[in-house]
Every structure is written in structure tokens, then in C-alpha cells.
Design a protein around this motif. Structure first.
Motif, PDB file in Angstrom:
ATOM      1  N   GLY A   1       0.835  -1.192   0.000  1.00 54.98           N
ATOM      2  CA  GLY A   1       0.000   0.000   0.000  1.00 54.98           C
ATOM      3  C   GLY A   1       0.869   1.241   0.000  1.00 54.98           C
TER       4      GLY A   1
ATOM      5  N   VAL B   1      -4.791   6.493  -5.414  1.00 54.33           N
ATOM      6  CA  VAL B   1      -5.031   5.790  -4.150  1.00 54.33           C
ATOM      7  C   VAL B   1      -5.084   6.713  -2.941  1.00 54.33           C
ATOM      8  CG1 VAL B   1      -4.081   3.603  -4.952  1.00 54.33           C
ATOM      9  CG2 VAL B   1      -2.552   5.278  -3.912  1.00 54.33           C
ATOM     10  N   ASN B   2      -4.556   7.924  -3.060  1.00 54.86           N
ATOM     11  CA  ASN B   2      -4.504   8.796  -1.883  1.00 54.86           C
ATOM     12  C   ASN B   2      -5.490   9.956  -1.948  1.00 54.86           C
ATOM     13  OD1 ASN B   2      -0.908   8.451  -1.295  1.00 54.86           O
ATOM     14  ND2 ASN B   2      -2.614   7.123  -0.755  1.00 54.86           N
TER      15      ASN B   2
ATOM     16  N   LEU C   1      -8.049   8.977   1.779  1.00 56.40           N
ATOM     17  CA  LEU C   1      -7.228   8.036   2.536  1.00 56.40           C
ATOM     18  C   LEU C   1      -8.069   7.044   3.334  1.00 56.40           C
ATOM     19  CD1 LEU C   1      -4.322   7.320   2.804  1.00 56.40           C
ATOM     20  CD2 LEU C   1      -4.088   8.954   4.682  1.00 56.40           C
TER      21      LEU C   1
ATOM     22  N   TYR D   1      -9.105   4.467   0.949  1.00 57.26           N
ATOM     23  CA  TYR D   1      -7.975   3.621   0.564  1.00 57.26           C
ATOM     24  C   TYR D   1      -7.645   2.613   1.665  1.00 57.26           C
ATOM     25  CZ  TYR D   1      -3.413   2.238  -1.274  1.00 57.26           C
ATOM     26  OH  TYR D   1      -2.345   1.512  -1.754  1.00 57.26           O
TER      27      TYR D   1
ATOM     28  N   ILE E   1      -9.818  -0.257   1.323  1.00 53.72           N
ATOM     29  CA  ILE E   1      -9.356  -1.161   0.256  1.00 53.72           C
ATOM     30  C   ILE E   1      -8.248  -2.074   0.771  1.00 53.72           C
ATOM     31  CG2 ILE E   1      -8.053  -1.206  -1.922  1.00 53.72           C
ATOM     32  CD1 ILE E   1      -9.663   1.319  -2.727  1.00 53.72           C
TER      33      ILE E   1
ATOM     34  N   TYR F   1      -1.941  -2.596  -3.399  1.00 51.50           N
ATOM     35  CA  TYR F   1      -3.304  -2.395  -2.919  1.00 51.50           C
ATOM     36  C   TYR F   1      -3.922  -1.233  -3.697  1.00 51.50           C
ATOM     37  CZ  TYR F   1      -2.448  -5.237   1.330  1.00 51.50           C
ATOM     38  OH  TYR F   1      -2.164  -6.241   2.230  1.00 51.50           O
ATOM     39  N   CYS F   2      -5.029  -1.471  -4.371  1.00 58.41           N
ATOM     40  CA  CYS F   2      -5.710  -0.392  -5.082  1.00 58.41           C
ATOM     41  C   CYS F   2      -7.089  -0.872  -5.548  1.00 58.41           C
ATOM     42  CB  CYS F   2      -4.904   0.140  -6.266  1.00 58.41           C
ATOM     43  SG  CYS F   2      -4.588  -1.059  -7.543  1.00 58.41           S
TER      44      CYS F   2
END
Length: 292
Positions: free
Chosen positions: A86, A102-103, A106, A109, A112, A291-292
Motif C-alpha cells: 500500500g 489511491v490517496n 485516505l 484507501y 481497500i 493495494y488499489c
């Protein structure tokens, strides 16, 4: 309880991540995930590999800029740490995290990451060094290395833009020979980039049809053109407009590149000093899970 190891750089960007650290730990703790901290040092983070092997986490986290992401990816590949990663962007430039989006939220995310959702992405390989986002040479490499660290921490990505715009009249073209999957290209240029994502130097959408999991990398190089055309290209890049289809830009997709020049040319690998040309660059398909 699920465990994740966080590889964090305490000085990247504005050195502000330390102020967010407690929030990060609490956010994961609410999701029944324990975060084990690994604080990076300027040099000598090889002990991260046995540290992870001993902790046996379900995944890894990295907090820092592009250079910190570059470092952990190389440690993972060289240490055989095939765990999902991540990315919590906290540096001056967070190109790969920006590309993945992804950010932007947060909390979402972290959901996720808690759910274990990931995708495998390609890497580039130069010698024994992996890169996740970009290998470049020429003017762009010089800009990245010449921006004063204090100036960069104060102004962030704007420092690169100001430096680049100020240096445009001083750029010098050099001969470039590119072999891409057996095809040969020759041109006069002042820079080239070999990219895995479409975000480079905090500039978004630099090229069309770029994918991080297609088993290929993309080379972009601006050919010899007038200063007004060069200024227009630069303006489009900063505005987030792709330039890959412009007549003065060479855009090639390939699994393998060999790049050379008749003069000494410095390279840059994910924002860090790389070797002088020639470069041999290979794609490592689906190398790392993100991670996404």
C-alpha cells in the motif's frame, strides 16, 4: 489480528508524515489491523528484509515520496518479499500513487487495504535496479538532481516547474539511438523518459494508452524543435494534456529498450541518480502487487 509493516520515511516532503502517524495507526486499528513500524534511514535499509521475514505480515505499507517507494520495491524484489504493497504518498512528488488515485481519499484507501484488494503491476529493470515509474535521461534528470532540497521542501512540485521553465533556453540537444523490441529509432533530443505510468514529475497524462500492467513500458522523447514549440509542449505537460501524439514527440511501447548516445548523458531512476548511458531497460511483467 491482521498485521502490516509500515516502511516510512520521516523526512520526505515537508517531514510532516510524523504528525499523521498516530492517525494512520488509529485508522488501521479501527479495522482490526496492527501496524508495525519500520523507520527508514538515509542508507542501509537492507535489514528491512529480515525484519519483514521475522514479523510475517500479511502486507506492507510505504509512506514517503517516489524515492521511498523506489527503495521498498527494490528491497521487496531483491528479498523475495511477494506481499501486497500500500502506498501512502507523503513526499514532494508522489507520481505512482497519483496515477493510481489511491490517496485521494485516505479513509477509502485504508478500506481497500483492509479488504485485501490488490492488482499486480509491471516494473522496469535497469541493470540490477528496479523502477516502478520512470527512467529518464537528459534535461529532466538534471532538473531533478539540481533542485535545491530546501527549495523543494518549501515549494513542492512547483520547484521542478520553476527550475525547468527557467532552464528551457539552456537545454542542449544530443543524439539518441533507441532500439525497442528490435526496431531502431534515431533522433536529436534534449530528454527522454521511459515510463510505467502516465504521471511523471507531478505532470499528469503525459501520454495516452499507458498501462501499468500491460507488460510494456513507454518511451517518450521530444525531438529537435523551436523554442516556441518547446514552450508550448511544456505548457501542455504542466496543464495535464498528453503530448505523446504530437509531431515532435517520439512515443514507442516495448518490452525491451537499449538507449545510447554519442555523448555522456546522465540518467535518473525514479528520481534517484542512475548510470550514464547506454541503458538497457527491460519490463518485468506483473512483478509487484499493489493495494488499489
Amino acid at each position: 489480528m491482521k498485521k502490516l509493516v509500515l516502511f516510512y520515511n520521516p523526512v520526505s516532503g515537508h517531514a510532516a508524515f510524523k504528525n499523521k502517524l498516530d492517525w494512520i495507526i488509529e485508522a488501521f486499528q479501527r479495522r482490526h489491523i496492527a501496524v508495525i513500524l519500520y523507520r527508514t534511514r538515509r542508507e542501509g535499509n537492507e535489514e528491512f528484509i529480515p525484519f519483514v521475514q521475522e514479523m510475517q505480515p500479511e502486507g506492507l505499507l510505504v509512506a514517503g515520496g517516489d524515492g521511498t517507494v523506489h527503495e521498498i520495491v527494490n528491497l521487496m524484489m531483491k528479498g523475495g518479499l511477494d506481499l501486497p504493497l500500500g502506498i501512502i504518498g507523503s513526499g514532494t512528488s508522489n507520481d505512482f500513487a497519483t496515477y493510481l488515485g489511491v490517496n485521494e481519499d485516505l479513509e477509502a484507501y485504508i478500506d481497500i487495504i483492509a479488504a485485501g484488494r490488490s492488482r499486480r503491476v509491471d516494473l522496469g529493470l535497469v541493470g540490477d535496479t528496479y523502477f516502478i515509474n520512470v527512467a529518464s535521461g537528459g534535461a529532466m534528470a538534471c532538473i531533478a538532481h539540481e533542485v535545491n532540497a530546501r527549495f523543494k521542501n518549501s515549494l513542492g512540485k512547483m520547484a521542478y516547474y520553476l527550475k525547468g521553465i527557467g532552464d528551457l533556453p539552456k537545454f542542449r540537444y544530443f543524439p539518441l539511438k533507441v532500439e525497442a523490441d528490435g526496431r531502431l529509432y534515431e533522433l536529436e533530443t534534449f530528454l527522454f523518459v521511459v515510463i510505467n505510468s502516465a504521471v511523471v514529475g507531478s505532470m499528469k497524462n503525459v501520454a495516452e494508452h499507458v498501462e501499468v500492467d500491460d507488460g510494456k513500458l513507454d518511451l517518450l522523447s521530444i525531438g529537435k524543435c523551436s523554442i516556441p514549440k518547446l514552450m508550448a509542449l511544456s505548457a501542455d505537460l504542466i496543464a495535464g494534456k498528453p503530448v505523446s501524439e504530437r509531431e515532435d514527440v517520439l512515443h514507442v511501447q516495448a518490452k525491451h529498450f537499449h538507449i545510447e548516445s554519442g555523448i555522456p548523458v546522465e540518467s535518473d531512476i525514479d528520481g534517484e541518480c542512475g548510470p550514464m548511458l547506454p541503458l538497457t531497460i527491460d519490463t518485468v511483467p506483473q512483478a509487484v502487487a499493489i493495494y488499489c
